[in-house]
Design an enzyme around this catalytic site. Structure first.
Site, PDB file in Angstrom:
ATOM      1  CG  ASP A 132      -2.147   0.860   0.985  1.00 57.68           C
ATOM      2  OD1 ASP A 132      -3.162   0.638   1.637  1.00 57.68           O
ATOM      3  OD2 ASP A 132      -2.065   1.768   0.122  1.00 57.68           O
TER       4      ASP A 132
HETATM    5  C1  GLC Z   1      -4.349   4.351  -0.194  1.00 55.34           C
HETATM    6  C2  GLC Z   1      -5.225   3.124  -0.017  1.00 55.34           C
HETATM    7  C3  GLC Z   1      -5.136   2.147  -1.161  1.00 55.34           C
HETATM    8  C4  GLC Z   1      -4.934   2.917  -2.455  1.00 55.34           C
HETATM    9  C5  GLC Z   1      -3.554   3.543  -2.381  1.00 55.34           C
HETATM   10  C6  GLC Z   1      -3.269   4.411  -3.616  1.00 55.34           C
HETATM   11  O1  GLC Z   1      -3.765   4.736   1.007  1.00 55.34           O
HETATM   12  O2  GLC Z   1      -5.081   2.402   1.209  1.00 55.34           O
HETATM   13  O3  GLC Z   1      -6.349   1.376  -1.181  1.00 55.34           O
HETATM   14  O4  GLC Z   1      -5.038   2.048  -3.588  1.00 55.34           O
HETATM   15  O5  GLC Z   1      -3.351   4.312  -1.207  1.00 55.34           O
HETATM   16  O6  GLC Z   1      -4.106   5.521  -3.615  1.00 55.34           O
END
Ligand code: GLC
Length: 666
Positions: free
Chosen positions: A233
């Site tokens: 993430d």
């Molecule tokens: C965010 C989310 C994830 C997302 C990523 C990119 O913090 O937790 O679901 O795809 O960052 O935006």
């Protein structure tokens, strides 16, 4: 393979293990295809112009100054309320058309985390409290995306069920609960061979997921058989060398220190070339997939919008319809109140979508179908802009209408990633509006726009009809007006239990001590808890009304193998309105040697049945339909003995059941 590992220098390999910027992988100055990734579960959110504050970048949520316009699809929780795998597939395929048009290689969706905590701000992005329903729909969604030549990203692996302190609160989950509740949706979705899986922010049992080798290597890759790329993430990597050893292939987004950290770790012998090569190979394989795949835009802009309408119609849930108030008849004078009827309600965070669609207000959509004016009032009380004369005007309109439609609920930023809702209730102002309206009109229809269960106890007995709309996307008012006027027969059913009050829920949304969230409830999540403990609920898992009436009959449970059965039954539409019915098959292990829930969903079917017709439905049960995960044998285990197969219109409305004695020797 087009890209040969052996042709890369060590430095080039290390560069490939971290993103080049917020959204793409390193292309080594054109030597390798750079892969572009973008959110999200409710439609494409492609940030085309970065204009982010440090905080936003840290949060990994770069709303940016400009995101590409795309179709705002129903949230996955609305797709889940459809109980329709075809709808889930269509949802994925539709978003993929925006991805192909926007040159996006990987869509960062679907989220498959289980709705353990009713206050979780991200529940709107997820499918259900039940792993079986989540897995089946998420798998269809991934197939829909990837059949268009776009990669999917199943997230957030694993046990990311709280949003408050999501970066550091450790989910403390025992092995059996992980296997029975939090892993099955990933296991089922991996059968669709997703190109990527995203690891979550949170630690699991004390170790950050980004370097949790047991979960990433032993469980996800070796046990569940995932053979694609694991991406972090955004900003979820705390120790990159450890992450490489745990087989986390790609750190996102770009990080200025990553190369030096990895180089130093390699030179100190903390990571080996073999460990580096394993991750680099997965990055190269992903790049190759995105380069080789045939891609074409399957759905035009108009078709994407129509698909959004179609899915919304399947996922909107009729919860109450006293005296058959709905569908409305064409002559009734209707008043629509509430600004939510004039916007596309969305949850916040990375799931937000910028759509170019010019929404028709609900009152306009109704008026067009009825060929006459339908009153609309913003119904904003106690607001500085509101004058007592406006309130009086609203109330007079309501008083002189045959039906008052109230649009209430909550949306971003109250409902978003990184947030927990403070309550299950609507605001006091909204509850007051409902009660006040009910004083002046006996035919009140409440439309609820929310991302998760709402405590309706303060007002539900004062109104005749309730529809849970959810975040139903840009087609919301076409879908709602069609349902309200009876052109569409509602067929959605709840993907999560609506408890009576937050005190009845297990988690109560309160973390144990902020650093550890102890999953003391074990496998008793959602209806598994409420039904096992025989607790009252407002609306049960799998509940939803139709304008039709369905009768269930003639259950047969036929043994076709040691632990294989075919469950078949009739559903008759005894009304004069064609409709769709979602029937659910639950299994109970009567004398288990371990604690097992009162019932567990092991099959479902959504069937269109014409007025007066009967349809025979058939569901297959197999070993896993009866098994629990044994932490003694470290494997799925079926105990011979008494089971009950139940067929229901919801988890609390069991229409048919049959006992069976399972003997795995026969
Ligand atoms: C965010 C989310 C994830 C997302 C990523 C990119 O913090 O937790 O679901 O795809 O960052 O935006």
């Amino acid at each position: 393979m087009k890209y040969d590992l052996k042709e890369l220098t060590l430095d080039e390999k290390l560069l490939l293990l971290t993103g080049r910027d917020n959204w793409s992988t390193n292309g080594l100055c054109g030597k390798i295809k750079s892969v572009f990734m973008a959110d999200g579960p409710c439609g494409l959110r492609k940030v085309e112009e970065e204009n982010t504050s440090d905080d936003e970048t840290k949060l990994g949520i770069t709303l940016g100054s400009h995101t590409r316009l795309a179709t705002a699809m129903p949230a996955l929780s609305v797709v889940a309320n459809s109980w329709n795998e075809e709808a889930a597939y269509l949802d994925g395929a539709t978003i993929a058309s925006d991805c192909v048009e926007g040159a996006v290689d990987v869509l960062l969706a679907p989220g498959v985390n289980i709705k353990r905590n009713v206050l979780n701000g991200r529940n709107f992005e997820y499918f259900s409290e039940d792993p079986y329903l989540t897995g089946k729909l998420a798998r269809a969604f991934v197939e829909g995306v990837q059949d268009q030549g776009v990669g999917a990203c199943v997230k957030h692996f694993v046990a990311n069920n709280n949003e408050r302190d999501r970066y550091c609160t450790s989910s403390e989950v025992d092995d059996r609960t992980l296997h029975e509740i939090y892993l099955p949706a990933f296991e089922e979705t991996i059968k669709a061979k997703p190109w990527t899986v995203m690891c979550s922010y949170n630690p699991v049992n004390g170790v950050q997921m980004s370097h949790n080798a047991k979960m990433l290597k032993k469980v996800l890759r070796e046990e569940l058989g995932f053979d694609g790329l694991i991406v972090s993430d955004w900003e979820a990597v705390w120790d990159h060398p450890k992450a490489v050893k745990a087989t986390l292939d790609l750190r996102m987004p770009a990080n200025a220190d990553a190369f030096d950290q990895l180089k130093a770790a390699y030179e100190k012998g903390k990571i080996t070339e073999e460990e580096i090569d394993f991750c680099v190979q997965n990055v190269l394989s992903l790049a190759e997939k995105t380069e080789k795949v045939e891609r074409k835009v399957k759905y035009s802009q108009e078709q994407r919008h129509e698909n959004a309408v179609k899915i919304a119609k399947e996922g909107i849930v009729l919860l109450k319809n006293e005296e058959g108030l709905l569908p409305l008849n064409k002559n009734q004078k209707i008043a629509v109140l509430g600004t939510l009827s004039a916007k596309i309600p969305q949850g916040g965070g990375s799931a937000i979508v910028s759509t170019g669609y010019r929404l028709k207000m609900l009152s306009q959509a109704l008026g067009e179908k009825l060929g006459r004016e339908v009153y609309y009032g913003p119904a904003i009380w106690r607001d500085v802009l509101t004058t007592s004369s406006l309130i009086k005007q609203h109330m007079q309109e309501i008083y002189h209408s045959d039906v008052a439609i109230l649009c209430v609920g909550e949306q971003a930023p109250v409902v978003a990633e990184g947030c927990e809702r403070e309550t299950m209730k609507l605001t006091a102002v909204q509850e007051d509006l409902i009660l006040r309206t009910a004083k002046y009109n006996k035919n009140v229809v409440v439309l609820v726009y929310g991302g998760s269960a709402i405590d309706m106890s303060a007002w539900i007995d004062s109104v005749k009809a309730v529809i849970f709309v959810g975040y139903a996307g840009e087609g919301i008012n076409e879908a709602l007006s069609s349902i309200l006027l009876g052109e569409t027969n509602p067929s959605g059913k709840l993907n999560e239990t609506f408890p009576l009050c937050i005190e009845d829920t297990l988690t109560k949304g309160i973390l144990d001590d902020g650093m550890v969230d102890y999953y003391s409830e074990g496998v008793l999540v959602g209806y598994r808890y409420y039904d096992t403990k025989e607790k009252g609920v407002l609306f049960p898992f799998g509940y939803g009304l139709s304008y039709s009436k369905f009768e269930y009959s003639d259950l047969k449970v036929e043994k076709v193998g040691k632990t294989d059965y075919i469950v078949s039954y009739n559903i008759t539409n005894i009304s004069d309105i064609d409709g769709k019915e979602v029937s659910q098959v639950y299994v109970k292990d009567v004398f288990a040697s371990v604690l097992r829930p009162e019932k567990e969903l092991k099959g479902f079917s959504k069937d269109f049945i014409k007025a007066g017709e009967t349809k025979r439905v058939s569901i297959e049960l197999n070993f896993r339909s009866f098994a629990y995960y044994s932490v003694v044998y470290d494997e799925w285990t079926v105990e011979d003995g008494d089971f009950v197969v139940m067929v229901g219109a919801s988890s609390r409305d069991i229409r048919l059941s049959q006992k069976l004695f399972l003997n795995t020797e026969e």
